[in-house]
Design a protein around this motif. Sequence first.
Motif, PDB file in Angstrom:
ATOM      1  N   ALA A  77      29.111  53.509  55.709  1.00  0.00           N
ATOM      2  CA  ALA A  77      28.419  52.590  54.801  1.00  0.00           C
ATOM      3  C   ALA A  77      29.277  52.288  53.576  1.00  0.00           C
ATOM      4  O   ALA A  77      29.350  51.134  53.114  1.00  0.00           O
ATOM      5  CB  ALA A  77      27.074  53.181  54.387  1.00  0.00           C
ATOM      6  N   LEU A  78      29.946  53.307  53.030  1.00  0.00           N
ATOM      7  CA  LEU A  78      30.800  53.090  51.864  1.00  0.00           C
ATOM      8  C   LEU A  78      32.002  52.211  52.208  1.00  0.00           C
ATOM      9  O   LEU A  78      32.429  51.383  51.393  1.00  0.00           O
ATOM     10  CB  LEU A  78      31.277  54.433  51.304  1.00  0.00           C
ATOM     11  CG  LEU A  78      30.225  55.248  50.547  1.00  0.00           C
ATOM     12  CD1 LEU A  78      30.753  56.638  50.235  1.00  0.00           C
ATOM     13  CD2 LEU A  78      29.810  54.537  49.257  1.00  0.00           C
ATOM     14  N   ALA A  79      32.539  52.375  53.411  1.00  0.00           N
ATOM     15  CA  ALA A  79      33.657  51.520  53.829  1.00  0.00           C
ATOM     16  C   ALA A  79      33.224  50.059  53.891  1.00  0.00           C
ATOM     17  O   ALA A  79      33.954  49.161  53.446  1.00  0.00           O
ATOM     18  CB  ALA A  79      34.190  51.986  55.184  1.00  0.00           C
ATOM     19  N   VAL A  95      25.146  48.448  51.966  1.00  0.00           N
ATOM     20  CA  VAL A  95      25.072  48.935  50.585  1.00  0.00           C
ATOM     21  C   VAL A  95      23.824  49.775  50.383  1.00  0.00           C
ATOM     22  O   VAL A  95      23.873  50.867  49.787  1.00  0.00           O
ATOM     23  CB  VAL A  95      25.114  47.759  49.594  1.00  0.00           C
ATOM     24  CG1 VAL A  95      24.787  48.229  48.177  1.00  0.00           C
ATOM     25  CG2 VAL A  95      26.493  47.091  49.614  1.00  0.00           C
ATOM     26  N   TYR A  96      22.683  49.307  50.887  1.00  0.00           N
ATOM     27  CA  TYR A  96      21.451  50.093  50.742  1.00  0.00           C
ATOM     28  C   TYR A  96      21.556  51.419  51.488  1.00  0.00           C
ATOM     29  O   TYR A  96      21.025  52.436  51.046  1.00  0.00           O
ATOM     30  CB  TYR A  96      20.251  49.293  51.247  1.00  0.00           C
ATOM     31  CG  TYR A  96      19.786  48.218  50.282  1.00  0.00           C
ATOM     32  CD1 TYR A  96      19.388  48.544  48.994  1.00  0.00           C
ATOM     33  CD2 TYR A  96      19.769  46.881  50.657  1.00  0.00           C
ATOM     34  CE1 TYR A  96      18.983  47.568  48.100  1.00  0.00           C
ATOM     35  CE2 TYR A  96      19.362  45.892  49.775  1.00  0.00           C
ATOM     36  CZ  TYR A  96      18.969  46.243  48.500  1.00  0.00           C
ATOM     37  OH  TYR A  96      18.576  45.269  47.607  1.00  0.00           O
ATOM     38  N   ALA A  97      22.257  51.414  52.625  1.00  0.00           N
ATOM     39  CA  ALA A  97      22.441  52.662  53.375  1.00  0.00           C
ATOM     40  C   ALA A  97      23.268  53.667  52.582  1.00  0.00           C
ATOM     41  O   ALA A  97      23.127  54.883  52.779  1.00  0.00           O
ATOM     42  CB  ALA A  97      23.101  52.372  54.719  1.00  0.00           C
ATOM     43  N   ALA A  98      24.112  53.175  51.673  1.00  0.00           N
ATOM     44  CA  ALA A  98      24.976  54.057  50.878  1.00  0.00           C
ATOM     45  C   ALA A  98      24.441  54.301  49.475  1.00  0.00           C
ATOM     46  O   ALA A  98      25.132  54.891  48.640  1.00  0.00           O
ATOM     47  CB  ALA A  98      26.372  53.438  50.779  1.00  0.00           C
ATOM     48  N   ARG A  99      23.211  53.881  49.202  1.00  0.00           N
ATOM     49  CA  ARG A  99      22.736  53.859  47.810  1.00  0.00           C
ATOM     50  C   ARG A  99      22.655  55.237  47.169  1.00  0.00           C
ATOM     51  O   ARG A  99      22.682  55.349  45.935  1.00  0.00           O
ATOM     52  CB  ARG A  99      21.380  53.163  47.716  1.00  0.00           C
ATOM     53  CG  ARG A  99      20.243  53.838  48.449  1.00  0.00           C
ATOM     54  CD  ARG A  99      18.982  52.973  48.408  1.00  0.00           C
ATOM     55  NE  ARG A  99      17.875  53.551  49.137  1.00  0.00           N
ATOM     56  CZ  ARG A  99      17.697  53.438  50.445  1.00  0.00           C
ATOM     57  NH1 ARG A  99      18.578  52.760  51.171  1.00  0.00           N
ATOM     58  NH2 ARG A  99      16.669  53.999  51.045  1.00  0.00           N
ATOM     59  N   LEU A 104      29.165  54.976  45.211  1.00  0.00           N
ATOM     60  CA  LEU A 104      28.780  53.568  45.330  1.00  0.00           C
ATOM     61  C   LEU A 104      28.839  52.799  44.011  1.00  0.00           C
ATOM     62  O   LEU A 104      29.366  51.673  43.988  1.00  0.00           O
ATOM     63  CB  LEU A 104      27.386  53.442  45.947  1.00  0.00           C
ATOM     64  CG  LEU A 104      26.919  51.992  46.171  1.00  0.00           C
ATOM     65  CD1 LEU A 104      27.800  51.290  47.194  1.00  0.00           C
ATOM     66  CD2 LEU A 104      25.454  51.957  46.612  1.00  0.00           C
ATOM     67  N   PRO A 105      28.303  53.321  42.885  1.00  0.00           N
ATOM     68  CA  PRO A 105      28.346  52.522  41.644  1.00  0.00           C
ATOM     69  C   PRO A 105      29.752  52.080  41.261  1.00  0.00           C
ATOM     70  O   PRO A 105      29.959  50.935  40.841  1.00  0.00           O
ATOM     71  CB  PRO A 105      27.743  53.474  40.605  1.00  0.00           C
ATOM     72  CG  PRO A 105      26.837  54.373  41.396  1.00  0.00           C
ATOM     73  CD  PRO A 105      27.545  54.579  42.692  1.00  0.00           C
ATOM     74  N   ALA A 106      30.727  52.965  41.431  1.00  0.00           N
ATOM     75  CA  ALA A 106      32.102  52.601  41.071  1.00  0.00           C
ATOM     76  C   ALA A 106      32.640  51.524  42.008  1.00  0.00           C
ATOM     77  O   ALA A 106      33.364  50.609  41.572  1.00  0.00           O
ATOM     78  CB  ALA A 106      32.997  53.842  41.115  1.00  0.00           C
ATOM     79  N   ILE A 107      32.298  51.605  43.288  1.00  0.00           N
ATOM     80  CA  ILE A 107      32.747  50.597  44.254  1.00  0.00           C
ATOM     81  C   ILE A 107      32.185  49.226  43.890  1.00  0.00           C
ATOM     82  O   ILE A 107      32.905  48.222  43.854  1.00  0.00           O
ATOM     83  CB  ILE A 107      32.329  51.006  45.678  1.00  0.00           C
ATOM     84  CG1 ILE A 107      33.134  52.220  46.149  1.00  0.00           C
ATOM     85  CG2 ILE A 107      32.514  49.840  46.648  1.00  0.00           C
ATOM     86  CD1 ILE A 107      32.638  52.805  47.459  1.00  0.00           C
ATOM     87  N   LEU A 108      30.884  49.179  43.614  1.00  0.00           N
ATOM     88  CA  LEU A 108      30.268  47.893  43.283  1.00  0.00           C
ATOM     89  C   LEU A 108      30.762  47.367  41.938  1.00  0.00           C
ATOM     90  O   LEU A 108      30.951  46.153  41.773  1.00  0.00           O
ATOM     91  CB  LEU A 108      28.744  48.036  43.272  1.00  0.00           C
ATOM     92  CG  LEU A 108      28.090  48.301  44.640  1.00  0.00           C
ATOM     93  CD1 LEU A 108      26.581  48.386  44.495  1.00  0.00           C
ATOM     94  CD2 LEU A 108      28.459  47.208  45.652  1.00  0.00           C
ATOM     95  N   ALA A 109      30.973  48.268  40.975  1.00  0.00           N
ATOM     96  CA  ALA A 109      31.471  47.835  39.668  1.00  0.00           C
ATOM     97  C   ALA A 109      32.855  47.219  39.806  1.00  0.00           C
ATOM     98  O   ALA A 109      33.162  46.186  39.178  1.00  0.00           O
ATOM     99  CB  ALA A 109      31.504  49.020  38.708  1.00  0.00           C
ATOM    100  N   ALA A 110      33.692  47.826  40.645  1.00  0.00           N
ATOM    101  CA  ALA A 110      35.033  47.275  40.849  1.00  0.00           C
ATOM    102  C   ALA A 110      34.973  45.913  41.516  1.00  0.00           C
ATOM    103  O   ALA A 110      35.722  44.994  41.138  1.00  0.00           O
ATOM    104  CB  ALA A 110      35.853  48.242  41.701  1.00  0.00           C
TER     105      ALA A 110
END
Length: 421
Positions: A77-79, A95-99, A104-110
């Motif tokens: 999920a993170l990949a 994304v929801y599966a990895a919530r 996850l927050p750092a991945i989405l922020a980037a």
Amino acid sequence: EWRATYSRYGGGSEEPRLLGAPRWTATDATVHFREPPRSVSSRSGYSSILVLHGAADQPAQRQLALFQRPDELRAAALAHARFDEPSSADFATWVYAAREAPELPAILAARLGARGDVELLRLEQDLAGDAREEVCARHRALASESPTADHLYLATRCIADPRARAEATLDAYAQHTGHPFLAFAGGMALASRGQREEALAALERARARPSVAAHAALSLARLRRWSATSFATLHFDALTGVSPELDFRLALERGDEWVMQGDLRAYALLARGELEAALAAARGTPEVHDDVTRLAAASDGASERVRAAALALPADRGIDPLTVWSAIALATRHGGDAASLVAAARELYDDAIVDAMLPWADPSRLRDEPDALVALVDDLVFPLRAHARVMALVVLDGDVPPEWRHEARAALFASERPYFR
């Protein structure tokens, strides 16, 4: 991994062995990631081939069901969250599966720092938790400074009052009818107000965006059923394969072969009004049995025994966003513990939604002021208005306008509601 078998009497296959998602693995398979041959030559009259298959071409919801180890699911999920195109059909599902993953927050922020896709900004709202108002303040400021279609859409999602949100959404959609997200939100608002033709047109536009297509397809199917005089013979060939949820609901309603082989056949039997058979079929799985008990008890033709069994269930069994409304109506009509079920509804839905729905469990108001009650749910998320009609059918023992019965049966699939003739 599975074995294809061949004999002079015909071919077949053995039950597949799920391998999970290892980074490296060894296999004895001789056919990799393609279909095996339809036939082979064999002197003995029997042969077999070990086949290795992947599931990358399957919808995310089906892939998620194949994972056997939580760490492998999280890594996959993170990949997807890190590398998938945000506008792709399954990005939000991954994304929801990895919530719960701390990464996850750092991945989405980037990703948000690199690009401002509306899908990423929408997820920023949905995953903000207690910080949602802070995120919404930033998105409202974006809409004020630069009122693009994307920014207007994000700002409307931050409006708490259902009626004000619907009005703002329809106003923004009128300005940007070609914007897929506003078309979807506008179509849902129009559907909630019963403007079916306009809603169908809007949702067709929304299908152009892969990230919205599955949700649009499900709602289009509901609307087409509701718009038809009889929906039993409708076909949804253009929508199947787009929405896993739609495919699943239709399979349950039809009683497809794979459905009838397990406990889920209870929903197919419920769809036919075979209430006792449905309960018997669900007996092997407590969660399914509780769910079917709730729906069967509120159905036309339910026996006193089935109703008593449902009324005896505690509020934490068989209650979900689909069953809670008919359960409240049944408890209200037959003197059950409606208060506990209302409390459960408030755990599942915002207070504004619950407050708009509860009058539909009041028989006096249903008889004396039906137009006022219709107005209460006109701006709730579609198809909540159909669940309101379900409540009326249960509370008034079916003595409702024919169009209410039709809407309840058509806009909701058979596995989402009690059985109504």
